[in-house]
Design a protein around this motif. Structure first.
Motif, mmCIF file in Angstrom:
data_model
loop_
_atom_site.group_PDB
_atom_site.id
_atom_site.type_symbol
_atom_site.label_atom_id
_atom_site.label_comp_id
_atom_site.label_asym_id
_atom_site.label_seq_id
_atom_site.Cartn_x
_atom_site.Cartn_y
_atom_site.Cartn_z
ATOM 1 N N HIS A 273 141.295 -9.875 71.902
ATOM 2 C CA HIS A 273 140.355 -9.553 70.681
ATOM 3 C C HIS A 273 139.100 -10.536 70.639
ATOM 4 O O HIS A 273 138.965 -11.628 71.224
ATOM 5 N N VAL A 274 137.606 -9.969 71.111
ATOM 6 C CA VAL A 274 136.253 -11.085 71.397
ATOM 7 C C VAL A 274 135.571 -10.744 69.635
ATOM 8 O O VAL A 274 134.965 -9.436 69.989
ATOM 9 N N PHE A 275 135.961 -11.719 68.664
ATOM 10 C CA PHE A 275 134.523 -11.518 67.700
ATOM 11 C C PHE A 275 132.903 -11.011 67.759
ATOM 12 O O PHE A 275 132.964 -13.379 68.834
ATOM 13 N N ASN A 276 132.589 -11.299 67.720
ATOM 14 C CA ASN A 276 130.763 -11.955 67.826
ATOM 15 C C ASN A 276 129.957 -11.933 66.460
ATOM 16 O O ASN A 276 129.919 -10.237 66.146
ATOM 17 N N ILE A 291 114.699 -3.879 75.059
ATOM 18 C CA ILE A 291 114.513 -4.166 75.947
ATOM 19 C C ILE A 291 113.159 -3.678 75.480
ATOM 20 O O ILE A 291 111.835 -4.476 75.286
ATOM 21 N N PRO A 292 112.245 -2.109 75.627
ATOM 22 C CA PRO A 292 111.146 -1.597 75.528
ATOM 23 C C PRO A 292 111.023 -2.103 74.160
ATOM 24 O O PRO A 292 110.085 -2.027 73.638
ATOM 25 N N GLN A 293 111.695 -1.651 72.844
ATOM 26 C CA GLN A 293 110.984 -1.395 71.594
ATOM 27 C C GLN A 293 111.356 -2.326 70.586
ATOM 28 O O GLN A 293 111.824 -1.709 69.272
ATOM 29 N N THR A 294 111.977 -3.260 71.457
ATOM 30 C CA THR A 294 111.839 -4.246 69.265
ATOM 31 C C THR A 294 110.642 -4.578 69.257
ATOM 32 O O THR A 294 109.664 -5.294 69.545
ATOM 33 N N THR A 295 110.271 -4.461 68.001
ATOM 34 C CA THR A 295 109.200 -5.185 67.001
ATOM 35 C C THR A 295 109.029 -6.548 66.080
ATOM 36 O O THR A 295 108.307 -6.044 65.742
ATOM 37 N N SER A 296 110.646 -6.103 65.724
ATOM 38 C CA SER A 296 110.814 -6.698 64.284
ATOM 39 C C SER A 296 110.388 -8.336 64.659
ATOM 40 O O SER A 296 110.526 -8.879 65.779
ATOM 41 N N ASN A 297 109.970 -9.025 63.614
ATOM 42 C CA ASN A 297 109.677 -10.081 64.212
ATOM 43 C C ASN A 297 110.311 -11.191 63.298
ATOM 44 O O ASN A 297 110.547 -11.342 61.657
ATOM 45 N N TRP A 298 111.523 -12.231 63.994
ATOM 46 C CA TRP A 298 111.779 -12.999 63.678
ATOM 47 C C TRP A 298 111.451 -14.076 62.271
ATOM 48 O O TRP A 298 111.848 -14.510 61.444
ATOM 49 N N LEU A 299 110.105 -14.849 62.655
ATOM 50 C CA LEU A 299 108.845 -15.490 61.474
ATOM 51 C C LEU A 299 108.628 -14.504 60.776
ATOM 52 O O LEU A 299 109.236 -15.550 58.879
ATOM 53 N N LYS A 300 108.929 -12.908 60.115
ATOM 54 C CA LYS A 300 108.558 -12.303 59.509
ATOM 55 C C LYS A 300 110.225 -11.986 58.492
ATOM 56 O O LYS A 300 110.210 -11.190 57.613
ATOM 57 N N GLY A 301 110.815 -12.948 58.358
ATOM 58 C CA GLY A 301 112.723 -12.866 58.273
ATOM 59 C C GLY A 301 112.726 -11.352 58.723
ATOM 60 O O GLY A 301 114.580 -10.777 58.465
ATOM 61 N N GLN A 302 112.568 -10.922 59.945
ATOM 62 C CA GLN A 302 113.070 -9.454 60.345
ATOM 63 C C GLN A 302 114.028 -9.507 61.724
ATOM 64 O O GLN A 302 114.389 -8.779 62.685
ATOM 65 N N PHE A 303 114.529 -10.088 61.481
ATOM 66 C CA PHE A 303 116.247 -10.278 61.784
ATOM 67 C C PHE A 303 117.770 -9.784 60.941
ATOM 68 O O PHE A 303 117.235 -10.320 59.750
ATOM 69 N N ARG A 304 118.316 -9.394 61.830
ATOM 70 C CA ARG A 304 119.712 -9.051 60.850
ATOM 71 C C ARG A 304 120.820 -9.792 61.645
ATOM 72 O O ARG A 304 121.182 -10.205 62.962
ATOM 73 N N TRP A 305 121.394 -9.347 60.346
ATOM 74 C CA TRP A 305 122.951 -9.520 60.361
ATOM 75 C C TRP A 305 123.157 -8.689 61.375
ATOM 76 O O TRP A 305 123.096 -7.343 61.203
ATOM 77 N N GLY A 306 124.564 -8.995 62.540
ATOM 78 C CA GLY A 306 125.437 -8.039 63.306
ATOM 79 C C GLY A 306 126.434 -8.030 64.060
ATOM 80 O O GLY A 306 126.307 -9.698 63.402
ATOM 81 N N PHE A 307 127.320 -7.857 64.267
ATOM 82 C CA PHE A 307 128.703 -8.054 64.347
ATOM 83 C C PHE A 307 129.110 -7.057 65.664
ATOM 84 O O PHE A 307 128.518 -6.381 66.031
ATOM 85 N N SER A 308 129.599 -7.803 66.638
ATOM 86 C CA SER A 308 130.548 -6.400 67.373
ATOM 87 C C SER A 308 132.635 -7.504 67.118
ATOM 88 O O SER A 308 132.537 -8.144 67.297
#
Lengths: 322, 180
Positions: A273-276, A291-308
């Motif tokens: 298993h590899v957890f991320n 790649i073309p459609q990222t519009t969220s801004n880290w500085l505005k808190g528009q980052f998300r929790w993700g896992f794989s």
């Protein structure tokens, strides 16, 4: 006289002992020398990365022959900003994108994959087919200093076509629904705990929103640094090269700004298993979208929790001979 | 003046001594097998090197850890990366001596005891094993098997995968030696 004789005797004795000792040690050393250099020549570097993807970008790793990699990627909603915070439970109420994928090793160099993703923009219901080929493998003696893997994918969208002709989903026929990604993944394992990758990408979308680019070049960089035997920090960054005037037009029309995708996370490998666990501003998972459609801004808190979660299955027949 | 002469003499002597008594095998095979409740772990290398001195009855084995082939490639990757740490300890080596007083220049089958030290994962441990040597017209065929306890060589196995990896591994070795 006596003393001289004695000295002579002792010298003789010493010489004989020395000779014997040398003989003995010569024999031992020579025996090992006879083996020569047992290390294989130009040995391939293994495990540059532990998974086929860092966070957003692909690594040079493919799936070994007759092995199947089952992978789930998940991105939640914005942690903070107008769409995040406690009301949205820091994004956990939403899933901006979910991808379920399979990759199978046709050979140790070539793997074939199929995936279904939700899709993060209005372009949704994505079906991806991909091929990944290890062209060049790095060797431990730096005879070949880098690994090069080619990645190609075709993604079809299943979403109902829009009536608005300026929309990104105003498909007229099936071919409008197709998107292509080509990547040349260049990677190097610098030492047992640090690997780096640099990936130029070419994204072609058969149909886009009005004045959005059909063809787009991008450059990604990523790294993995081990912090323990089983855990590593992973980072990746993707920078698309948009045409300035078209970008200005689109940004004025929609009031959004295109951003580069940045991801940072923790990778845990347990053998099979590899957890991320990661944070990224990219809402989408598929290459043709993040790649073309990222519009969220880290500085505005528009980052998300993700896992794989990636799980490897082996279909190799057991070696019967012992 | 005396010392270089002595060294020269020794060197000449040792050269003349070693030449005929050294037999070598570049394609010795080493396999190991371990059965666990979850699955069987097995691997084989046909690229081990070994050399035997019939006069001193010294014997050396050396195998590159990355030359072990596993049916499951991911297991091979884990073996090298997590357990053997092949980048730090690229080879496993056995250096030993046949303790029985046998004449390995005469044809025949000899059951012997080999005493020596095994270096795996940078940790050396003494081993004693029984081996069968068949001498036939100047070539020697050797076979042996022994057990290696993983913990003896400080190969750490996380508790999470404990059940999957055996603590005791059966090792089988065979080699055909040819005169140098």
């Amino acid at each position: 006289m006596k003393t001289i004789l004695l000295t002579k005797k002792s010298i003789c004795l010493l010489l004989v002992t020395m000779m014997l000792a040398t003989l003995q040690s010569f024999g031992q050393q020579d025996l090992e020398k006879e083996l020569g250099n047992t290390a294989p020549a130009h040995e391939k570097v293994s495990a540059t990365f532990k998974s086929t993807k860092l966070i957003n970008v692909h690594t040079n790793e493919t799936i070994f022959k007759n092995e199947l990699d089952f992978r789930i990627d998940h991105r939640f909603g914005d942690i903070a900003g107008s769409n995040g915070g406690i009301r949205r439970f820091f994004g956990l109420d939403n899933a901006t994108d979910v991808r379920i994928g399979f990759e199978y090793g046709l050979s140790d160099r070539l793997s074939v994959g199929f995936a279904r993703a939700k899709g993060a923009t209005e372009v949704q219901q994505l079906y991806e087919g991909n091929l990944k080929y290890r062209l060049i493998e790095q060797t431990t003696d730096d005879y070949i200093p880098v690994a090069v893997t080619l990645f190609g994918s075709t993604t079809a969208t299943g979403v109902t076509a829009s009536d608005d002709p300026s929309s990104g989903t105003a498909y007229r026929n099936f071919s409008d629904r197709l998107n292509f990604v080509t990547q040349v993944i260049i990677a190097r394992k610098f030492n047992s705990s640090f690997s780096f990758t640099l990936t130029p990408s070419y994204v072609h979308r058969n149909f886009t929103a009005f004045r959005d680019q059909n063809d787009l070049f991008a450059l990604s960089a990523g790294g993995r640094a081990k912090i323990s035997k089983r855990m590593a920090l992973v980072v990746d960054y993707t920078m698309p090269f948009r045409n300035g005037s078209d970008q200005d037009y689109l940004e004025q029309q929609s009031g959004i700004k295109y951003r580069n995708a940045l991801g940072a996370g923790l990778e845990i490998e347990t053998g099979g298993h590899v957890f991320n666990l990661n944070f990224t501003n990219a809402t989408a998972i598929e290459e043709m979208q993040f790649i073309p459609q990222t519009t969220s801004n880290w500085l505005k808190g528009q980052f998300r929790w993700g896992f794989s979660i990636a799980r490897r299955f082996s279909f190799n027949k057991k070696n019967k001979e012992k | 003046m005396k010392t270089p002469l002595v060294i020269l003499l020794c060197a000449m002597l040792s050269i003349s001594v070693q030449a005929q008594h050294i037999l070598i095998s570049k394609t010795a095979s080493i396999s190991f097998y371990a059965s666990t409740p979850a699955e069987d772990v097995e691997a084989k290398s046909d690229k081990a090197s070994s050399v035997i001195d019939t006069k001193t009855r010294n014997i050396i084995f050396k195998v590159s850890n990355t030359s072990f082939q596993f049916p499951k490639k991911l297991m091979q990757e884990h073996f090298n990366e997590n357990y053997m740490e092949s980048d730090k300890y690229p080879a496993s080596t056995f250096k030993g001596k046949i303790t029985d007083d046998v004449d390995l220049e005469k044809d025949g089958t000899y059951n012997v005891t080999i005493d020596g030290s095994l270096d795996i994962h940078g940790v050396t441990k003494n081993y004693q094993t029984k081996a069968t040597l068949v001498v036939n017209k100047g070539t020697i065929t050797a076979k042996t098997s022994f057990k290696v306890t993983v913990a003896d060589h400080q190969i750490k196995i996380p508790t999470l995968v404990f059940a999957k990896i055996a603590q005791i591994v059966d090792v089988k070795i065979s080699a055909v030696y040819q005169p140098k």
